[in-house]
Write a protein that holds these residues in place. Structure first.
Motif, short mmCIF file in Angstrom:
data_model
loop_
_atom_site.label_atom_id
_atom_site.label_comp_id
_atom_site.label_asym_id
_atom_site.label_seq_id
_atom_site.Cartn_x
_atom_site.Cartn_y
_atom_site.Cartn_z
N MET A 191 -37.79 -1.26 12.81
CA MET A 191 -37.07 -0.96 11.52
C MET A 191 -37.03 -2.02 10.71
N GLY A 192 -37.10 -2.02 9.42
CA GLY A 192 -37.13 -3.17 8.46
C GLY A 192 -38.47 -3.35 7.79
N VAL A 193 -38.96 -4.79 7.65
CA VAL A 193 -40.26 -4.94 7.01
C VAL A 193 -41.31 -5.79 7.96
N ARG A 194 -42.20 -5.14 8.12
CA ARG A 194 -43.32 -5.61 8.98
C ARG A 194 -44.53 -6.19 8.00
N LEU A 195 -45.10 -7.35 8.54
CA LEU A 195 -46.10 -7.75 7.82
C LEU A 195 -47.22 -8.14 8.99
N HIS A 196 -48.54 -7.44 8.41
CA HIS A 196 -49.80 -7.61 9.20
C HIS A 196 -50.68 -8.55 8.40
N SER A 197 -50.89 -9.66 9.02
CA SER A 197 -51.72 -10.75 8.23
C SER A 197 -53.31 -10.40 8.10
N GLY A 198 -53.81 -11.21 7.42
CA GLY A 198 -55.39 -10.86 7.29
C GLY A 198 -55.89 -11.17 5.94
N ALA A 199 -57.33 -10.96 5.70
CA ALA A 199 -57.62 -10.90 4.39
C ALA A 199 -57.07 -9.98 3.58
N VAL A 200 -57.07 -8.72 4.06
CA VAL A 200 -55.97 -7.73 3.51
C VAL A 200 -54.79 -7.72 4.27
N ALA A 201 -53.63 -8.30 3.73
CA ALA A 201 -52.60 -8.06 4.34
C ALA A 201 -51.67 -6.87 4.01
N GLU A 202 -51.01 -6.52 5.15
CA GLU A 202 -50.12 -5.22 4.95
C GLU A 202 -48.57 -5.41 5.07
N VAL A 203 -47.78 -5.21 3.89
CA VAL A 203 -46.62 -5.24 4.24
C VAL A 203 -45.96 -3.81 4.04
N ILE A 204 -45.14 -3.40 5.23
CA ILE A 204 -44.56 -2.09 5.57
C ILE A 204 -43.27 -2.03 5.62
N ILE A 205 -42.72 -1.22 4.78
CA ILE A 205 -41.05 -0.93 4.76
C ILE A 205 -40.79 0.17 5.62
N GLU A 206 -39.72 -0.25 6.11
CA GLU A 206 -39.34 1.02 7.39
C GLU A 206 -37.70 0.88 7.33
N PHE A 207 -37.02 1.61 6.46
CA PHE A 207 -35.58 1.57 6.51
C PHE A 207 -35.09 3.36 6.64
N PRO A 208 -35.03 3.86 7.71
CA PRO A 208 -34.98 5.17 7.99
C PRO A 208 -33.28 5.32 7.32
N PRO A 209 -32.91 6.83 6.87
CA PRO A 209 -34.19 7.91 7.00
C PRO A 209 -34.92 7.98 5.77
N VAL A 210 -34.42 7.26 4.62
CA VAL A 210 -35.07 7.57 3.19
C VAL A 210 -35.88 6.26 2.79
N ASN A 211 -35.84 4.95 3.59
CA ASN A 211 -36.21 3.93 2.66
C ASN A 211 -35.21 3.51 1.63
N ALA A 212 -33.93 3.71 1.82
CA ALA A 212 -33.06 3.07 0.73
C ALA A 212 -32.79 1.85 1.47
N LEU A 213 -33.10 0.67 0.77
CA LEU A 213 -33.02 -0.74 1.34
C LEU A 213 -31.57 -1.14 1.04
N PRO A 214 -31.07 -1.74 2.26
CA PRO A 214 -29.96 -2.74 2.05
C PRO A 214 -30.04 -3.82 1.21
#
Length: 245
Positions: free
Chosen positions: A1-24
């Protein structure tokens, strides 16, 4: 849960704050830091901003605001949103937003500041701010829909499906949900294959000729949110939302 970063030439930043991704409030700052880390990596040539869960982003965590005494949670959320939106806009390489399900409130701030948007066939965009006693992100909605529609969406809190944004040219394509992330990575890879020095110059030049100062415009909107909280309208609207009224 939270924010994940996958690095690389194409980086990915993934949001995950259940249940509806309303961020604190802190979640917005975490997102801004993840985008900043991706931007600082010299290997990064493009960034895909996506989310896991039921939708892309439902905006701020209103329940956090209502269970916090005073205005500190509101102020923290506004500062966090401003930081996250700016991190998308100021990222030195193109940011591709992969939007699925609902993209509401702060989600529109993220998608509206992205360089490209690809959406799933169930994606909808909207600003429920008026119903929540707040204002903001019309700055970013104006980058996604025509002016009169933007006003209609603000006043009525109606949502608009992604397929309409394809007609406007502000969503690149609509794809089945199961293929969304792959479609975003495919466009990101096409950009990443270009000369990175030229792409970074292109991003800087396009920001430089942008007709709207998105940071100043959004800050202006936030001022009205503060005003609504001082006169009590903001708190009343948030409480109605929390109580399901």
């Amino acid at each position: 849960m939270g924010v994940r970063l996958h690095s690389g030439a194409v980086a990915e930043v993934i949001i995950e704050f259940p249940p509806v991704n309303a961020l604190p409030a802190e979640g917005w700052h975490t997102l801004a830091r993840a985008l900043g880390t991706a931007a600082a990596d010299p290997r990064t040539r493009a960034v895909v901003l996506a989310a896991d869960g039921r939708g892309f982003c439902a905006g701020v965590d209103i329940k956090e605001m209502q269970r916090t005494e005073g205005h500190e949670a509101l102020l923290a959320a506004n500062r966090g949103c401003a930081a996250a939106f700016a991190a998308v806009y100021e990222c030195p390489v193109p940011v591709i937003a992969a939007v699925h399900g609902f993209c509401l409130g702060g989600g529109v701030g993220l998608a509206g500041n992205a360089d490209l948007v690809i959406a799933s066939d169930d994606a909808v965009f909207g600003l429920p701010e008026v119903d929540r006693g707040a204002l903001g992100a019309a700055t970013h909605l104006a980058r996604l829909v025509p002016h009169q529609l933007m006003r209609t969406m603000v006043y009525t809190c109606r949502t608009v499906p992604a397929r309409d944004l394809v007609r406007f040219g502000t969503v690149l394509e609509v794809v089945p949900d199961r293929g969304l992330r792959a479609a975003a990575r495919r466009v990101a890879a096409e950009i990443a294959a270009k000369d990175p020095v030229v792409i970074r110059a292109a991003k800087a030049s396009l920001n430089g000729i942008d007709p709207m100062d998105v940071k100043r415009s959004y800050r202006f909107e936030q001022g009205f949110t503060f005003e609504l909280n001082l006169n009590g309208a903001g708190d009343r609207a948030r409480q109605r939302f929390v109580e399901g009224r």
